[in-house]
Design an enzyme around this catalytic site. Structure first.
Site, short mmCIF file in Angstrom:
data_model
loop_
_atom_site.label_atom_id
_atom_site.label_comp_id
_atom_site.label_asym_id
_atom_site.label_seq_id
_atom_site.Cartn_x
_atom_site.Cartn_y
_atom_site.Cartn_z
N LYS A 1 0.81 -1.22 0.00
CA LYS A 1 0.00 0.00 0.00
C LYS A 1 0.84 1.28 0.00
CE LYS A 1 -4.37 -1.60 1.96
NZ LYS A 1 -5.43 -1.32 2.95
N ASP B 1 -10.48 3.16 1.37
CA ASP B 1 -10.82 2.68 2.70
C ASP B 1 -11.58 3.73 3.50
OD1 ASP B 1 -9.73 0.12 2.54
OD2 ASP B 1 -7.75 0.78 3.18
#
Length: 282
Positions: free
Chosen positions: A64, A101
Site C-alpha cells: 500500500k 478505505d
C-alpha cells in the site's frame, strides 16, 4: 473481457474475487478479477506488466505504501493517508492511486445509520486507526484515541496531527483507563481477529456506556466485541461492510458507477454468510 486484480503478498484466502464479481455483475461488465501474489522485491519490475494487462487493480499489504513511487498521480485521500489500495489505469497507461478505505468506512457508517458527529473513541493509532480518527475529527466528532500504554507516544503524535488538520486536539488515554459514555466506539486494532477470536479490546462493562460500535475486523463476521455490544442492545457494524463498500467505491471511481445501497447490503450479507459457512466448515 477486461482484466482486474488484487496485488499483495502473501494473499492466501481473499473474498475480493467474489465481491468484485458481484459488483461487475451489477454493472453489466464482462470482466475477470484475479489474485496476483507479488513479492516486495518484485513490485517495481511487475508494474509495467500491470499497466499493460489490467484495466485497474487493488492493492493490499505489504504494497500500500511501496506502490506510491511507482504510480503517476495520487488522489487527495491517498496523499493524506500515505497509502494506496486502488489504482486506475487510463487508455494511455497513466496510473492514479486512490485510498477508498476512508470512504468505504464513511459509507458503511451511513448505511448502518451510525452518526460520526458525536463523541467517538477510536481504539488504536496504527494505519487504520489513524484513518478512523482523522475522518471522525474532520466531521466534527469529539475524538478520544485509546491505545496500549506502549503506544501512547504514537497516539500523542496522531493527536497533534489531527489538531493541525482540524483545529481541535483529540484526547488520548490508555485502554486500561477507558471509562465514561461515548456515542461511538471504533475498533481500529486486530484484536479479536481470527484465529484469536476470544480476545476483546475493551471490557464488557465499558460497552454498557456506549451507543454504537464499529469493528474493522471482518473475520469472524461477529467478533467478541460486536457480540458483547449486541448483547447490550447497541447498534453495531462489522468490518465486512467496510470491505465491500471500499471495493464498491473503487468501481465507482473506475467506471463512474453509482451503486444502490440495497444492492451493496445484499453483497455484504452474502459475504458474511459465506464467511460463517467457511468458519463452520460447511
Amino acid at each position: 473481457m477486461q482484466s482486474y486484480a488484487l496485488i499483495g503478498h502473501p494473499l492466501g484466502h481473499s473474498f475480493s474475487p467474489q465481491i468484485h464479481a458481484r459488483l461487475f455483475a451489477l454493472e453489466g461488465i464482462d470482466a475477470r478479477y484475479d489474485l496476483t501474489d507479488i513479492a516486495p522485491e518484485d513490485l517495481a519490475a511487475q508494474m509495467p506488466l500491470l499497466r499493460r494487462h489490467l484495466r485497474a487493480f487493488n492493492v493490499t499489504i505489504p504494497h500500500k505504501r511501496a506502490v506510491i513511487p511507482l504510480i503517476d498521480s495520487l488522489t487527495e485521500n491517498a496523499r493524506l493517508y500515505g497509502a494506496v489500495n486502488s489504482v486506475s489505469i487510463d487508455s494511455d497507461g497513466h496510473t492514479e492511486g486512490d485510498n477508498t478505505d476512508c470512504n468505504g468506512f464513511l459509507r458503511a457508517m451511513q448505511a448502518a445509520n451510525i452518526a460520526l458527529e458525536t463523541s467517538v473513541c477510536v481504539l488504536g493509532a496504527g494505519g487504520v486507526g489513524r484513518m478512523f480518527a482523522i475522518e471522525c475529527a474532520r466531521r466534527g466528532a469529539l475524538v478520544t484515541i485509546a491505545v496500549r500504554e506502549t503506544s501512547l507516544d504514537k497516539a500523542q503524535t496522531l493527536a497533534s496531527e489531527i489538531e493541525t488538520l482540524c483545529g481541535k486536539r483529540p484526547r488520548t488515554c490508555a485502554l486500561s483507563e477507558l471509562c465514561g459514555h461515548y456515542g461511538l466506539v471504533i475498533n481500529g486494532t486486530p484484536v479479536g481477529m481470527y484465529p484469536k477470536i476470544d480476545a476483546c479490546p475493551v471490557s464488557g462493562d465499558f460497552l454498557a456506556g456506549v451507543d454504537a460500535v464499529f469493528d474493522c475486523v471482518y473475520n469472524p463476521s461477529e467478533t467478541l466485541l460486536l457480540g458483547r455490544a449486541r448483547a447490550y442492545g447497541k447498534k453495531t457494524a462489522g468490518g465486512m461492510a467496510m470491505l465491500v463498500w471500499q471495493a464498491a467505491i473503487a468501481h465507482e471511481r473506475w467506471h463512474g458507477t453509482h451503486f444502490q445501497e440495497a444492492d451493496i447490503a445484499r453483497i455484504i450479507t452474502d459475504m458474511e454468510r459465506a464467511l460463517t459457512e467457511k468458519e463452520r466448515g460447511l
